[in-house]
Design an enzyme around this catalytic site. Structure first.
Site, PDB file in Angstrom:
ATOM      1  N   ASN A   1      -2.964 -10.998   3.072  1.00  0.00           N
ATOM      2  CA  ASN A   1      -3.179 -10.974   1.621  1.00  0.00           C
ATOM      3  C   ASN A   1      -1.877 -10.853   0.832  1.00  0.00           C
ATOM      4  OD1 ASN A   1      -2.686  -8.259   2.166  1.00  0.00           O
ATOM      5  ND2 ASN A   1      -4.305  -7.500   0.827  1.00  0.00           N
TER       6      ASN A   1
ATOM      7  N   ASP B   1       3.442  -3.907  -1.428  1.00  0.00           N
ATOM      8  CA  ASP B   1       2.097  -3.696  -0.878  1.00  0.00           C
ATOM      9  C   ASP B   1       1.961  -2.234  -0.441  1.00  0.00           C
ATOM     10  OD1 ASP B   1      -0.416  -4.347   0.488  1.00  0.00           O
ATOM     11  OD2 ASP B   1       0.757  -4.185   2.331  1.00  0.00           O
TER      12      ASP B   1
ATOM     13  N   GLY C   1      -4.472  -4.461  -2.316  1.00  0.00           N
ATOM     14  CA  GLY C   1      -5.902  -4.730  -2.313  1.00  0.00           C
ATOM     15  C   GLY C   1      -6.719  -3.531  -2.738  1.00  0.00           C
TER      16      GLY C   1
ATOM     17  N   SER D   1       0.738  -8.266   5.532  1.00  0.00           N
ATOM     18  CA  SER D   1      -0.559  -8.815   5.938  1.00  0.00           C
ATOM     19  C   SER D   1      -0.846 -10.164   5.276  1.00  0.00           C
ATOM     20  CB  SER D   1      -1.673  -7.826   5.581  1.00  0.00           C
ATOM     21  OG  SER D   1      -1.533  -6.637   6.321  1.00  0.00           O
TER      22      SER D   1
ATOM     23  N   LYS E   1      -2.924 -11.871  -5.379  1.00  0.00           N
ATOM     24  CA  LYS E   1      -1.710 -11.117  -5.686  1.00  0.00           C
ATOM     25  C   LYS E   1      -0.632 -11.987  -6.338  1.00  0.00           C
ATOM     26  CE  LYS E   1      -1.944  -7.489  -2.116  1.00  0.00           C
ATOM     27  NZ  LYS E   1      -1.167  -6.822  -1.048  1.00  0.00           N
TER      28      LYS E   1
END
Length: 286
Positions: free
Chosen positions: A236, A7, A42, A234, A210
């Site tokens: 996500n 990430d 993201g 996080s 993801k």
């Protein structure tokens, strides 16, 4: 072959939103060792490319909306349903909630976006004088510093055209507004929601995520679940953890990620990604 999926915000990027020399060097060491490394974020692909500064690795962007291989070649894209996207955009506008639209070339934002957030912060300051307003505003400004951001006068009009739309991102200091928006989203079956921060809602196609994209990339290279290492902080990132045999949470990660992790590394401001990669390469992480 092993696959490390990393990430960006809160993970590979430090509090200044940059990749440290230590993290960059560690990624290169992993690549030299024959490990496939991908960014799984993201953020938009063009924004990631700018941050990588020539580091040629696969990119999973927009929370799985696009999957690019090395050399920036497109593997797949997952587009938002135009009608569902328009409906939620209209709702967000009616509630005066700031949002961005992720397309192939731009992050589209409303012209009055910054002033809208400043007005919210002023209200919050009056109600909560002990809050660290500088830190809150710095978090908001991260949105406006992303590569490719483009303010437009009528943001809802994008849904009437032929642009590919991958994601909407909402940002608000008003937690009650966000709570109501989350409830509204439940009525849109073609959309899903996740988050990369307290003040953020990310709105995706229901078939995106993801985890789905990471599984697709791993399959292309014939990599099994037990050889996937996902690193995140996080909400996500939870879908990445669901498909990875090894789940590495940052020290600054949410508790839910830490509870599901197989290893907790150092924080994003302590080069936690580099720390884990070195543990893996040296055999200290089994």
């Amino acid at each position: 072959m092993k696959l490390i999926a990393i990430d960006l915000d809160g993970t590979l990027l430090n509090k200044e939103s940059i990749i440290s020399n230590e993290n960059r060097a560690a990624i290169k060491r992993a690549l030299d060792a024959g490990i496939l490394v991908t960014i799984c974020t993201g953020r938009a692909t063009f924004d990631v490319k700018e941050l990588l500064e020539g580091l040629d690795i696969p990119i999973i962007a927009a929370n799985g909306g696009t999957v690019h291989d090395k050399g920036y070649s497109l593997i797949s894209r997952t587009l938002m349903d135009q009608e569902a996207g328009k409906a939620i955009a209209d709702y967000l506008l009616s509630k005066n909630i700031y949002f961005e639209v992720y397309t192939d070339d731009h992050l589209l934002s409303p012209f009055d976006g910054e002033s809208k957030l400043q007005a919210e912060l002023d209200i919050l300051r009056s109600a909560n004088p002990d809050e660290n307003m500088d830190e809150l505003w710095k978090g908001a400004m991260t949105q406006f510093k992303q590569f490719g951001i483009k303010p437009i006068p009528h943001i809802e009009s994008i849904f009437d055209g032929s642009e590919n739309i991958y994601k909407l991102l909402c940002f608000s200091f008003d937690m009650e507004k966000l709570r109501h928006a989350k409830e509204e989203l439940k009525h849109h079956k073609k959309l899903a929601q996740t988050s990369s921060g307290k003040h953020i809602i990310e709105i995706l196609p229901a078939s995106s995520g993801k985890g789905r994209a990471l599984t697709e990339l791993a399959g292309k290279y014939g990599i099994e679940t037990q050889d996937i290492y996902a690193i995140g902080d996080s909400p996500n990132d939870l879908s990445m953890f669901e498909v990875a045999g090894h789940r590495i949470a940052m020290e600054n990660a949410i508790d839910e990620l830490k509870e599901k992790s197989t290893y907790v590394t150092k924080s994003n401001d302590e080069n936690g990604v580099a720390h884990f990669i070195d543990q893996l390469l040296s055999g200290q992480y089994a």
